[in-house]
Design a protein around this motif. Structure first.
Motif, PDB file in Angstrom:
ATOM      1  N   TYR A 152       0.802  -1.215   0.000  1.00 53.46           N
ATOM      2  CA  TYR A 152       0.000   0.000   0.000  1.00 53.46           C
ATOM      3  C   TYR A 152       0.840   1.272   0.000  1.00 53.46           C
ATOM      4  O   TYR A 152       0.317   2.375   0.155  1.00 53.46           O
ATOM      5  CB  TYR A 152      -0.924   0.031   1.234  1.00 53.46           C
ATOM      6  N   ALA A 153       2.148   1.134  -0.146  1.00 53.46           N
ATOM      7  CA  ALA A 153       3.028   2.293   0.044  1.00 53.46           C
ATOM      8  C   ALA A 153       2.746   3.416  -0.951  1.00 53.46           C
ATOM      9  O   ALA A 153       2.862   4.593  -0.618  1.00 53.46           O
ATOM     10  CB  ALA A 153       4.495   1.858  -0.059  1.00 53.46           C
ATOM     11  N   ALA A 154       2.387   3.082  -2.173  1.00 59.33           N
ATOM     12  CA  ALA A 154       2.205   4.125  -3.181  1.00 59.33           C
ATOM     13  C   ALA A 154       0.909   4.903  -2.983  1.00 59.33           C
ATOM     14  O   ALA A 154       0.888   6.128  -3.081  1.00 59.33           O
ATOM     15  CB  ALA A 154       2.230   3.517  -4.577  1.00 59.33           C
ATOM     16  N   ASP A 155      -0.175   4.197  -2.710  1.00 60.82           N
ATOM     17  CA  ASP A 155      -1.478   4.845  -2.814  1.00 60.82           C
ATOM     18  C   ASP A 155      -2.220   5.007  -1.495  1.00 60.82           C
ATOM     19  O   ASP A 155      -3.336   5.556  -1.478  1.00 60.82           O
ATOM     20  CB  ASP A 155      -2.368   4.097  -3.820  1.00 60.82           C
ATOM     21  N   ARG A 156      -1.610   4.586  -0.388  1.00 67.82           N
ATOM     22  CA  ARG A 156      -2.393   4.571   0.837  1.00 67.82           C
ATOM     23  C   ARG A 156      -1.591   4.959   2.074  1.00 67.82           C
ATOM     24  O   ARG A 156      -2.044   5.732   2.918  1.00 67.82           O
ATOM     25  CB  ARG A 156      -2.974   3.165   1.009  1.00 67.82           C
ATOM     26  N   GLY A 243      -6.711  -4.867  -6.620  1.00 65.57           N
ATOM     27  CA  GLY A 243      -6.740  -3.719  -5.722  1.00 65.57           C
ATOM     28  C   GLY A 243      -6.241  -4.027  -4.318  1.00 65.57           C
ATOM     29  O   GLY A 243      -5.977  -3.116  -3.549  1.00 65.57           O
ATOM     30  N   VAL A 244      -6.157  -5.276  -3.976  1.00 62.52           N
ATOM     31  CA  VAL A 244      -5.570  -5.826  -2.738  1.00 62.52           C
ATOM     32  C   VAL A 244      -6.137  -5.247  -1.438  1.00 62.52           C
ATOM     33  O   VAL A 244      -5.530  -5.356  -0.376  1.00 62.52           O
ATOM     34  CB  VAL A 244      -4.014  -5.758  -2.719  1.00 62.52           C
ATOM     35  N   LEU A 245      -7.338  -4.667  -1.498  1.00 64.56           N
ATOM     36  CA  LEU A 245      -7.908  -4.095  -0.270  1.00 64.56           C
ATOM     37  C   LEU A 245      -8.790  -5.079   0.496  1.00 64.56           C
ATOM     38  O   LEU A 245      -8.867  -5.014   1.716  1.00 64.56           O
ATOM     39  CB  LEU A 245      -8.754  -2.861  -0.606  1.00 64.56           C
ATOM     40  N   LEU A 246      -9.463  -5.948  -0.228  1.00 64.80           N
ATOM     41  CA  LEU A 246     -10.523  -6.732   0.415  1.00 64.80           C
ATOM     42  C   LEU A 246     -10.198  -8.218   0.452  1.00 64.80           C
ATOM     43  O   LEU A 246     -11.060  -9.069   0.336  1.00 64.80           O
ATOM     44  CB  LEU A 246     -11.853  -6.486  -0.307  1.00 64.80           C
ATOM     45  N   GLY A 247      -8.923  -8.534   0.681  1.00 62.52           N
ATOM     46  CA  GLY A 247      -8.516  -9.929   0.654  1.00 62.52           C
ATOM     47  C   GLY A 247      -8.044 -10.469   1.989  1.00 62.52           C
ATOM     48  O   GLY A 247      -7.305 -11.448   2.032  1.00 62.52           O
TER      49      GLY A 247
ATOM     50  N   PRO B 239      -3.828   0.441  -9.706  1.00 68.27           N
ATOM     51  CA  PRO B 239      -4.076  -0.654  -8.765  1.00 68.27           C
ATOM     52  C   PRO B 239      -3.401  -1.951  -9.198  1.00 68.27           C
ATOM     53  O   PRO B 239      -3.177  -2.182 -10.388  1.00 68.27           O
ATOM     54  CB  PRO B 239      -5.600  -0.806  -8.820  1.00 68.27           C
ATOM     55  N   LEU B 240      -3.097  -2.754  -8.205  1.00 69.56           N
ATOM     56  CA  LEU B 240      -2.507  -4.068  -8.476  1.00 69.56           C
ATOM     57  C   LEU B 240      -3.576  -5.006  -9.032  1.00 69.56           C
ATOM     58  O   LEU B 240      -4.725  -4.965  -8.597  1.00 69.56           O
ATOM     59  CB  LEU B 240      -1.925  -4.652  -7.185  1.00 69.56           C
ATOM     60  N   PRO B 241      -3.199  -5.863  -9.975  1.00 72.24           N
ATOM     61  CA  PRO B 241      -4.179  -6.804 -10.516  1.00 72.24           C
ATOM     62  C   PRO B 241      -4.376  -8.000  -9.583  1.00 72.24           C
ATOM     63  O   PRO B 241      -3.559  -8.241  -8.690  1.00 72.24           O
ATOM     64  CB  PRO B 241      -3.530  -7.250 -11.825  1.00 72.24           C
TER      65      PRO B 241
END
Lengths: 304, 304
Positions: A152-156, A243-247, B239-241
């Motif tokens: 998440y370093a780039a966008d969060r 998007g790796v947010l909801l995993g 976003p990451l895929p």
């Protein structure tokens, strides 16, 4: 050092995102029925319900608000955006105080568009903490800097390790700026154990395994000097979704040695809430009470 | 310390996965036409073409094989799986030697199914390096341990930072076991600069910023003691895929300060190939020669 199962269960808190299909009244009722005594709340649903009403609702259900998520997003370069972020964080601190929690979780922010300057972004976080710390102290709320997984370093969040979070937090008094230990973000890091010790004030300062550095906690009470403002649990499961947010995984479904983390934060002197925070659409598609029962069972098996 | 653009361009190498739509003959021809003098190869397409034929093809095009990807996957608990992995790595070392490269890139492996023991998995990697190092040395090939981004720790590589990779590599002579510095994997880490210095043998041993530890390089030539076996470039884009494997960015499209990394590895004494390795379906859908021209242009702008 190990706590018996009953007292650990008393410290279990449900972050409301874990069962986001529940309304606030359903959350309060569901937790009370399940014997879960703490909840971690998010600003958007609380504001939608109304802060005073939410405060009464939670209190009347006999629950404690263990944290409010979230402030932060401190890395903007534009002065107007920056001022707006600080204003929004002051509002979040007011809300936290109204809800009766002493912990505002901060997601610090990623790189501004077009920027590649991680060090500069981290300095702007320090500046923002300096601006907000007195306001937070007046309200009895601690700023809880959360290192997020490096993905998440780039966008969060440009704060990616517990060492980085502590490097920032330690510029301020421990009762004003703390850190969040979240297993989902930190599990891969072989320095996490040492850094948890550092966060607890039990020595091992600096971003080093086993180093002898400045001992920020020497001569003070371990609990008083502790930087651990919150302890959150989720498991790591793959494959990661787009998007790796909801995993995030249910406790016990993945790669994280949750008990090891619980023992480490306890060894570091932490006796506060243990908050389960799982973002996972598969859990949101199920009956909330069933999910909470599963969380409690998994918590007993994999954490207690 | 800075190299002029021409000599840096001479060091540019194209990892074949960047333009995987090309056959090996297309790759050799395309690189020769574009003036790119090095290629990083992957085992599967090389074996499919035939190792001796691939060796002749690359040599006849006037190219150099800068690395072979990849060996590794050392973390299995099952003795049979482990023996098979070691055999496969010996075959990879044979292939690397035949192709004339001195570098076999290693992706070390994730956690075995059901395991949460990161430290144990890392020890099994050390054991495997010990088994393979003499075999590699006989063939003049160096084992190049690649730290992968922490988002791959569970399923692909439990070596997540350059510090961890060096902790493992330093158990062996520098000419037998080195490390890969890949910007995509390391860009977020505020200790990366210090660890690159450590990898170069320029002091700063141990996983510490600015620490004075054992100086593995004292009294030896910097280049001889260097652990930097390969330097690879890709940018970080979001976003990451889903699955997070194929989301690498073209140079300049993302968050990574590529020039900073190039300067750091040069300051650390590295003068070897600079390999561009981008896994991105959008690049694979385009004309290969056009992609390579873009890579060269981006390399001049963002790296040189």
């Amino acid at each position: 050092m190990s706590l018996g199962t009953p007292s650990l269960l008393d410290r279990l808190s449900l972050n409301q995102q874990t069962i986001r299909q529940w309304s606030l009244p359903e959350l309060a009722d569901g937790c009370a029925r399940a014997g879960v005594r703490g909840v971690g709340l998010w600003r958007a649903p609380v504001r939608q319900y109304g802060v005073p009403a939410a405060t009464r609702l939670i209190r009347d259900a006999g629950l404690r608000v263990t944290s409010l998520c979230r402030g932060g997003f401190f890395t903007a370069l534009d002065p107007g955006e920056r001022a707006a972020a600080l204003d929004d964080n002051r509002a979040a601190l007011d809300e936290a105080a109204a809800l009766g929690t002493d912990t505002l979780v901060l997601v610090s922010g990623g790189l501004p568009p077009g920027s590649r300057d991680l060090a500069g972004a981290r300095e702007r976080i320090a500046d923002a903490l300096g601006e907000l710390a007195p306001y937070a102290a007046e309200r009895g709320v601690r700023l809880a800097l959360e290192p997020l997984h490096p993905m998440y370093a780039a966008d969060r969040c440009v704060v990616s390790t517990l060492a980085q979070a502590l490097d920032l937090a330690e510029r301020f008094p421990a009762d004003r700026v703390g850190v969040v230990v979240d297993t989902y973000h930190l599990w891969w890091d072989d320095t996490a154990g040492t850094q948890i010790g550092r966060a607890g004030g039990s020595g091992g300062a600096g971003s080093t395994e086993g180093a002898s550095g400045t001992d920020g906690a020497s001569g003070t009470d371990g609990a008083a000097a502790s930087r651990i403002a919150a302890f959150q649990l989720a498991d790591w499961v793959t494959p990661l979704p787009e998007g790796v947010l909801l995993g995030r995984g249910q406790l016990g479904d993945g790669s994280v040695d949750l008990r090891w983390f619980r023992e480490r934060v306890e060894t570091a002197g932490y006796r506060g809430p243990v908050e389960v925070e799982i973002f996972n659409p598969a859990l949101w598609a199920r009956d909330g009470a069933e999910v909470l029962a599963e969380v409690v069972q998994r918590f007993r098996t994999h954490v207690g």
